[in-house]
Design an enzyme around this catalytic site. Structure first.
Site, PDB file in Angstrom:
ATOM      1  N   SER A 148       0.833  -1.188   0.000  1.00  0.00           N
ATOM      2  CA  SER A 148       0.000   0.000   0.000  1.00  0.00           C
ATOM      3  C   SER A 148       0.883   1.258   0.000  1.00  0.00           C
ATOM      4  O   SER A 148       1.849   1.310  -0.755  1.00  0.00           O
ATOM      5  CB  SER A 148      -0.928  -0.058   1.221  1.00  0.00           C
ATOM      6  OG  SER A 148      -2.075   0.712   1.028  1.00  0.00           O
ATOM      7  N   ASP A 196      -8.084  -5.452  -6.498  1.00  0.00           N
ATOM      8  CA  ASP A 196      -7.774  -4.332  -5.606  1.00  0.00           C
ATOM      9  C   ASP A 196      -8.061  -3.000  -6.296  1.00  0.00           C
ATOM     10  O   ASP A 196      -7.490  -2.721  -7.350  1.00  0.00           O
ATOM     11  CB  ASP A 196      -6.290  -4.412  -5.226  1.00  0.00           C
ATOM     12  CG  ASP A 196      -5.881  -3.313  -4.269  1.00  0.00           C
ATOM     13  OD1 ASP A 196      -6.775  -2.634  -3.717  1.00  0.00           O
ATOM     14  OD2 ASP A 196      -4.658  -3.142  -4.081  1.00  0.00           O
ATOM     15  N   HIS A 236      -6.182  -6.413  -1.918  1.00  0.00           N
ATOM     16  CA  HIS A 236      -5.096  -5.494  -1.549  1.00  0.00           C
ATOM     17  C   HIS A 236      -3.920  -6.232  -0.886  1.00  0.00           C
ATOM     18  O   HIS A 236      -4.079  -6.859   0.146  1.00  0.00           O
ATOM     19  CB  HIS A 236      -5.683  -4.460  -0.585  1.00  0.00           C
ATOM     20  CG  HIS A 236      -4.898  -3.186  -0.467  1.00  0.00           C
ATOM     21  ND1 HIS A 236      -4.332  -2.531  -1.535  1.00  0.00           N
ATOM     22  CD2 HIS A 236      -4.600  -2.427   0.616  1.00  0.00           C
ATOM     23  CE1 HIS A 236      -3.719  -1.438  -1.116  1.00  0.00           C
ATOM     24  NE2 HIS A 236      -3.865  -1.347   0.176  1.00  0.00           N
TER      25      HIS A 236
END
Ligand SMILES: *[C@@H]1O[C@H](CO)[C@@H](O)[C@H](O)[C@H]1NC(C)=O
Ligand SMILES: *[C@@H]1O[C@H](CO)[C@@H](O)[C@H](O)[C@H]1NC(C)=O
Ligand SMILES: *[C@@H]1O[C@H](CO)[C@@H](O)[C@H](O)[C@H]1NC(C)=O
Length: 495
Positions: free
Chosen positions: A179, A429, A454
């Site tokens: 991320s 994602d 994710h």
């Protein structure tokens, strides 16, 4: 400390990794109970040491001599002085222990890579607060919260570790993150190629900035995830906004909504936008953590939680009240899977994430444009209004964003002069839209994980891992081994 008013389009949070927590959920699903010890390596718990390193508050000026304690975690069980490596997690917007707990991948590969694991906390998050309790007080104290300062912290820390740990000085370091942490891992390799030999940047939306990616793509992917998770699911969500709007305009509507959605506090007309933002965030979060097995990251959830959600959202063509009753059931999957919630708190924040610090970053350097049109996505239409965004940032913090600074600093799409970065993305994602999903050069490579949400690849191995996920991880390991082999001056096969 309240939440910024401009929530949704400021912050679908870049969320970190999830730990599997199987047994209660599996029991709930009526599946056989699996012994944790045979399924997961319990290695993570307490297998690290907590350390602190004195960092400069300001790496880029000379008049400020202040320092603060940066927290980092270190695990050296599998580390070898001879031919070993250092895997360095570039901490993102939350408590580093949470990321450490939930980055099973690093623990799973430590032995194979003879690796020391280091998890570094990002300044202004967790315990790494440059001015203690005052750190988040105002823009004067938040002034040193930038990605550049954070990367400089990581560089200083690695140099310190190499100087002080006998045997570490001549070892290759690989940056790893997911991320925003993945974005930082990639940027770290770009800016400090003499310090890290390569980077694994998982679900890193390095191009979700300026106009490098269409602002509507993110919510389109969320919508697609709903579409493929059940018939009429996205249509039901799409219709729900109108149902909420109609009810909020009639006298008995607000108390009815409060009761039907089991809200903790009575809804007022002014809360309606906030309620809708909270619901949108729920759908976004579900799309991010739509993992193939039960997990507990943002919340405890069943396997493929969107499929479970969509079981309640099969029929868009019912009365408003019936539709919202179904919507409540669907929300319940995310907010009350454990069954322990007495009411729905629409002001709730995710405890391990530094929501406030992230809001500041989103108002200065890291501007993530979002928009919806209500046609190609299932949300109410919102345009991306640059001026309004900037004005809201100004009224919140007294600072205005610098939208093009990140591209000036890190190159935007023009990054082909860099080397040794693996960008991995899950196809499900929503952040993959702003990620690198095609190879740029032989050494800036993209790995796409079908059916992946994710940063699924950074999670611990499980017996439920689909084959494409295992393939992605093995490719990642191959690249990392190659970087290590190149560092040690041979052509591979050594490790
Ligand atoms: C990390 O995991 C340990 C052990 O499961 C747990 O006690 C602790 O609360 C976790 N910490 C965070 C911040 O997630
Ligand atoms: C959460 O689930 C439990 C058990 O199903 C239920 O009794 C409770 O009312 C639910 N809470 C909310 C807020 O809906
Ligand atoms: C990046 O490259 C494109 C063309 O490939 C060019 O139009 C753009 O100005 C470049 N941006 C920067 C920041 O150099």
């Amino acid at each position: 400390m309240g939440r910024p008013a401009l929530l949704l389009f400021l912050l679908p949070l870049l969320a970190p990794l999830a730990a599997p927590a199987l047994s209660p959920q599996l029991r709930a699903l009526g599946r056989p109970h699996l012994k944790a010890s045979t399924t997961f390596r319990p290695a993570v718990t307490n297998a690290y040491k907590i350390r602190y390193f004195q960092q400069k508050v300001d790496h880029f000026g000379f008049s400020n001599a202040q320092t603060f304690k940066q927290r980092f975690l270190i695990a050296d069980k599998h580390w070898k002085e001879n031919g070993g490596s250092i895997l360095f997690y570039t901490g993102n917007e939350g408590d580093i222990i949470w990321f450490c707990n939930n980055t099973g991948f690093m623990w799973d590969v430590a032995e194979e890579m003879k690796a020391m694991l280091v998890f570094a906390e990002h300044r202004y998050y967790g315990e790494s607060l440059p001015f203690g309790e005052d750190s988040l007080k105002d823009s004067k104290h938040l002034n040193f919260l930038t990605s550049e300062q954070a990367l400089a912290d990581y560089a200083e820390l690695i140099i310190h570790l190499k100087r002080t740990i006998p045997g570490a000085e001549n070892q290759p370091v690989i940056a790893i993150g997911g991320s925003y942490g993945g974005v930082l891992a990639a940027w770290f390799r770009m800016k400090y190629p003499h310090i890290v030999v390569g980077a694994l940047a998982s679900s890193a939306p390095i191009w979700h900035i300026e106009d490098l990616t269409p602002c509507g793509l993110f919510m389109k992917i969320v919508t697609k995830d709903f579409k493929i998770s059940g018939p009429k699911c996205s249509e039901s969500v799409q219709r729900s906004w109108g149902a909420i709007n109609r009810l909020s305009n009639i006298g008995s509507g607000l108390p009815w909504l409060t009761k039907a959605l089991h809200l903790c506090t009575p809804l007022t007309y002014n809360d309606i936008q906030h309620l809708k933002n909270w619901i949108s965030e729920t759908w976004v979060n579900l799309a991010m953590v739509n993992y193939p097995y039960a997990s507990n990251f943002l919340k405890p959830l069943p396997a493929w939680p969107l499929k479970v959600v969509c079981r309640y959202l099969k029929n868009p063509n019912v009365s408003d009240r019936a539709l919202l009753h179904n919507l409540y059931q669907a929300l319940n999957v995310y907010h009350n899977y454990s069954g322990g919630e007495t009411c729905m708190d629409i002001s709730e924040t995710i405890a391990n994430l530094g929501t406030w610090s992230w809001a500041y970053q989103s108002c200065t350097e890291i501007i993530l444009p979002f928009c919806t049109d209500g046609v190609e996505d299932m949300f109410e239409p919102h345009t991306w209004d640059w001026k309004k965004y900037s004005d809201e940032c100004y009224s919140q913090w007294g600072v205005r964003p610098r939208p093009s600074w990140i591209t000036t600093m890190y190159g935007g799409r023009n990054i082909s002069s860099h080397t040794n970065i693996v960008f991995s993305n899950g196809e499900l994602d929503p952040w993959s839209g702003g990620g690198v999903t095609k190879d740029i050069t032989d050494t800036l490579v993209a790995i796409t994980i079908p059916q992946g949400a994710h940063h699924l690849d950074l999670r611990a191995n499980t017996i439920f891992d689909p084959a494409p996920l295992m393939l992605a991880r093995s490719l990642e390991i191959r690249h990392m081994k190659q970087w290590i082999a190149d560092f040690y001056g041979n052509s591979g096969g050594q490790l």
